[in-house]
Scaffold this motif. Structure first.
Motif, mmCIF file in Angstrom:
data_model
loop_
_atom_site.group_PDB
_atom_site.id
_atom_site.type_symbol
_atom_site.label_atom_id
_atom_site.label_comp_id
_atom_site.label_asym_id
_atom_site.label_seq_id
_atom_site.Cartn_x
_atom_site.Cartn_y
_atom_site.Cartn_z
ATOM 1 N N UNK A 147 0.836 -1.203 0.000
ATOM 2 C CA UNK A 147 0.000 0.000 0.000
ATOM 3 C C UNK A 147 0.872 1.254 0.000
ATOM 4 N N UNK A 174 -3.297 2.152 6.582
ATOM 5 C CA UNK A 174 -4.315 2.969 5.921
ATOM 6 C C UNK A 174 -5.700 2.362 6.145
ATOM 7 N N UNK A 175 -6.593 3.153 6.709
ATOM 8 C CA UNK A 175 -7.944 2.666 6.972
ATOM 9 C C UNK A 175 -8.427 3.121 8.322
ATOM 10 N N UNK A 176 -9.709 2.811 8.573
ATOM 11 C CA UNK A 176 -10.375 3.265 9.798
ATOM 12 C C UNK A 176 -9.711 2.725 11.067
ATOM 13 N N UNK A 183 -2.722 -11.546 10.045
ATOM 14 C CA UNK A 183 -1.678 -11.494 9.009
ATOM 15 C C UNK A 183 -2.228 -11.562 7.585
ATOM 16 N N UNK A 184 -3.378 -12.201 7.400
ATOM 17 C CA UNK A 184 -3.959 -12.295 6.048
ATOM 18 C C UNK A 184 -4.347 -10.930 5.509
ATOM 19 N N UNK A 185 -4.593 -9.994 6.423
ATOM 20 C CA UNK A 185 -5.128 -8.699 6.036
ATOM 21 C C UNK A 185 -4.093 -7.582 6.176
ATOM 22 N N UNK A 186 -2.810 -7.955 6.139
ATOM 23 C CA UNK A 186 -1.764 -6.937 6.293
ATOM 24 C C UNK A 186 -0.924 -6.849 5.031
ATOM 25 N N UNK A 190 3.572 -11.085 3.795
ATOM 26 C CA UNK A 190 4.274 -12.255 3.229
ATOM 27 C C UNK A 190 5.727 -11.934 2.878
ATOM 28 N N UNK B 3 -1.253 -13.682 2.700
ATOM 29 C CA UNK B 3 -2.046 -12.460 2.849
ATOM 30 C C UNK B 3 -2.826 -12.181 1.570
ATOM 31 N N UNK B 4 -3.962 -11.506 1.731
ATOM 32 C CA UNK B 4 -4.756 -11.115 0.562
ATOM 33 C C UNK B 4 -4.018 -10.050 -0.245
ATOM 34 N N UNK B 5 -4.447 -9.938 -1.498
ATOM 35 C CA UNK B 5 -3.904 -8.892 -2.366
ATOM 36 C C UNK B 5 -4.282 -7.529 -1.763
ATOM 37 N N UNK B 6 -3.451 -6.519 -2.039
ATOM 38 C CA UNK B 6 -3.736 -5.216 -1.400
ATOM 39 C C UNK B 6 -5.050 -4.611 -1.886
ATOM 40 N N UNK B 8 -7.796 -6.204 -2.223
ATOM 41 C CA UNK B 8 -8.802 -6.779 -1.315
ATOM 42 C C UNK B 8 -8.699 -6.096 0.048
ATOM 43 N N UNK B 9 -7.463 -5.932 0.519
ATOM 44 C CA UNK B 9 -7.255 -5.302 1.833
ATOM 45 C C UNK B 9 -7.811 -3.876 1.832
ATOM 46 N N UNK B 10 -7.544 -3.145 0.749
ATOM 47 C CA UNK B 10 -8.031 -1.759 0.687
ATOM 48 C C UNK B 10 -9.551 -1.702 0.596
ATOM 49 N N UNK B 12 -11.539 -3.826 2.011
ATOM 50 C CA UNK B 12 -12.015 -4.070 3.376
ATOM 51 C C UNK B 12 -11.894 -2.797 4.219
ATOM 52 N N UNK B 13 -10.731 -2.138 4.085
ATOM 53 C CA UNK B 13 -10.538 -0.919 4.868
ATOM 54 C C UNK B 13 -11.589 0.129 4.504
ATOM 55 N N UNK B 16 -14.979 -0.849 5.969
ATOM 56 C CA UNK B 16 -14.989 -0.576 7.406
ATOM 57 C C UNK B 16 -15.465 0.840 7.723
ATOM 58 N N UNK B 17 -15.284 1.746 6.758
ATOM 59 C CA UNK B 17 -15.632 3.157 6.987
ATOM 60 C C UNK B 17 -17.059 3.486 6.535
ATOM 61 N N UNK B 32 -15.281 -13.359 2.386
ATOM 62 C CA UNK B 32 -14.061 -13.189 3.184
ATOM 63 C C UNK B 32 -14.152 -11.999 4.138
ATOM 64 N N UNK B 33 -15.135 -11.125 3.893
ATOM 65 C CA UNK B 33 -15.353 -10.031 4.851
ATOM 66 C C UNK B 33 -16.728 -9.423 4.634
ATOM 67 N N UNK B 36 -19.909 -3.957 9.409
ATOM 68 C CA UNK B 36 -20.900 -3.935 10.489
ATOM 69 C C UNK B 36 -22.327 -3.770 9.982
ATOM 70 N N UNK B 51 -14.610 -16.002 8.030
ATOM 71 C CA UNK B 51 -14.937 -16.182 6.615
ATOM 72 C C UNK B 51 -15.958 -17.310 6.471
#
Lengths: 277, 131
Positions: A147, A174-176, A183-186, A190, B3-6, B8-10, B12-13, B16-17, B32-33, B36, B51
């Protein structure tokens, strides 16, 4: 494996005498193993890199994390690019819009630079990478997107002496909720997992980061937390803010280590440092 | 697990907002996510379920048309996105876990990274019944 830190300054070179201890050159690391030499990023620190005269082949590989100016500004002054006998390989992240060649050409062409990339005398080969695995001499290398604004990768270099992870520009928080403790979500996990040495972005204090979310960098707190989750053995905090003096870098580190307890060795990256794995 | 691809991570982030329900799936539809607001639809907290395989979560909803006829999976936006890597939108009714019918509108889109490869999908839900 020998690692030499040639540039640790983030964003902009500094010439202020108050920054000479940690150094004012932008990102560049040299890595040597068994007659092979790698260069991580081509910031202004690249001018401090000497070509190993005992290279196994007349070849050098430059691994770019991304193409922000502070990571490529030294490229045009790297002597092997002007040696017709040298084989120079430049590795950089895939973009969805332009080739690596086209993006490098923006810098290596007038008016920003007098020499066109096409006129460089060396035997130049470009390699576009993403989530990739490849070998260079004794090194097994893994790259993956992390990121940071624009296409940016981090690297994991492995050889029989150990593992180095290099993520100089990275905003895993980055994020709320900041870094998700899973670790899967960072981003970058890896790459860093279990590394003997992690060189990681820590441009900001935790307080500064609150005003600079989305700028693509980490606070030293997030870098330390990332390192702890990744279970690394040694961290060099790098990409120092260009406005931070040596005294302030020391204060930032002392304040951070005074209120945290991590089991790994940690230091502020300093130009000229050499580490042997 | 890697870890998931970024991308996917972004996503999720971002989810979350948001105050609108968002589901994120992998390329085969495993959930996978979910955020709320989506927990209200599912009736379960993500922290509790973690998941969920596609076989599990897809059977917990009963999507029906305006006549109460069950919609085949192939007509659902998220399934179409997973099949065709394109964005889709559709309004329909679901029988929630509480047993009541809710009219919802769903927009789904594929997560396609810089390399052009599809790495997941997102579904955004709006409740229409209360409007």
């Amino acid at each position: 494996m020998k690692i030499k830190i040639c540039g640790v300054r983030g964003s902009l070179t500094t010439t202020d005498p108050a920054t000479v201890l940690y150094g004012g050159n932008t990102s560049c690391i040299g890595v040597w193993e068994n007659g092979w030499q790698l260069v991580l990023d081509g910031g202004s620190g690249i001018q401090k890199l000497k070509l190993d005269e005992k290279l196994a082949a007349k070849r050098i590989d430059i691994l770019l994390t991304h193409l922000h100016l502070d990571h490529i500004q030294g490229l045009g002054f790297f002597k092997p690019l002007f040696d017709p006998e040298m084989e120079v390989h430049i590795w950089g992240p895939v973009s969805s819009s332009e080739s690596l060649h086209a993006r490098l050409r923006r810098y290596l062409s007038p008016p920003l630079f007098p020499v066109h990339i096409r006129d460089l005398p060396c035997q130049l080969e470009l390699h576009e990478i993403e989530k990739s695995s490849f070998d260079i001499g004794p090194f097994s290398i893994m790259s993956d997107y992390v990121i940071h604004p624009g296409p940016t990768v981090g690297y994991r270099l492995s050889c029989n002496k150990g593992v180095v992870c290099y993520i100089p520009d990275h905003e895993p928080a980055l994020g709320e909720r900041g870094i998700i403790n899973d670790s899967k979500w960072i981003s970058g996990f890896d790459l860093a997992k279990g590394a003997d040495l992690l060189i990681h972005d820590s441009q900001y204090t935790a307080k500064e980061y609150q005003l600079k979310k989305g700028w693509g960098h980490s606070s030293i707190d997030d870098a330390g937390f990332f390192a702890s989750i990744a279970d690394v053995k040694h961290v060099l905090y790098s990409h120092h803010d260009p406005y931070r003096t040596d005294k302030q870098v020391d204060e930032m580190f002392a304040e951070f280590t005074g209120r945290t307890e991590y089991p790994f060795k940690q230091e502020m990256a300093k130009e000229g440092m050499e580490i042997e794995l | 697990m890697a870890a998931y691809e970024i991308e996917i991570i972004l996503n999720r982030q971002l989810a979350d907002c948001l105050s609108i329900p968002v589901f994120i799936t992998d390329t085969v539809g495993n959930l996978i996510f979910y955020n709320e607001p989506a927990e209200e639809i599912l009736g379960k907290r993500f922290e509790e379920t973690g998941e969920m395989p596609v076989e599990q979560w897809s059977t917990e909803f009963k999507p029906v048309d305006e006549y109460g006829v069950v919609l085949p999976p192939a007509e659902l936006p998220l399934v179409k996105t997973l099949t065709n890597s394109k964005a889709y939108h559709k309004s329909f009714w679901i029988e929630s876990l509480k047993g009541d019918n809710q009219q919802i509108s769903v927009t789904s889109y594929p997560i396609i990274g810089r390399t052009g490869k599809m790495i997941g999908a997102v579904a955004i839900f709006w409740k229409l019944t209360d409007e």
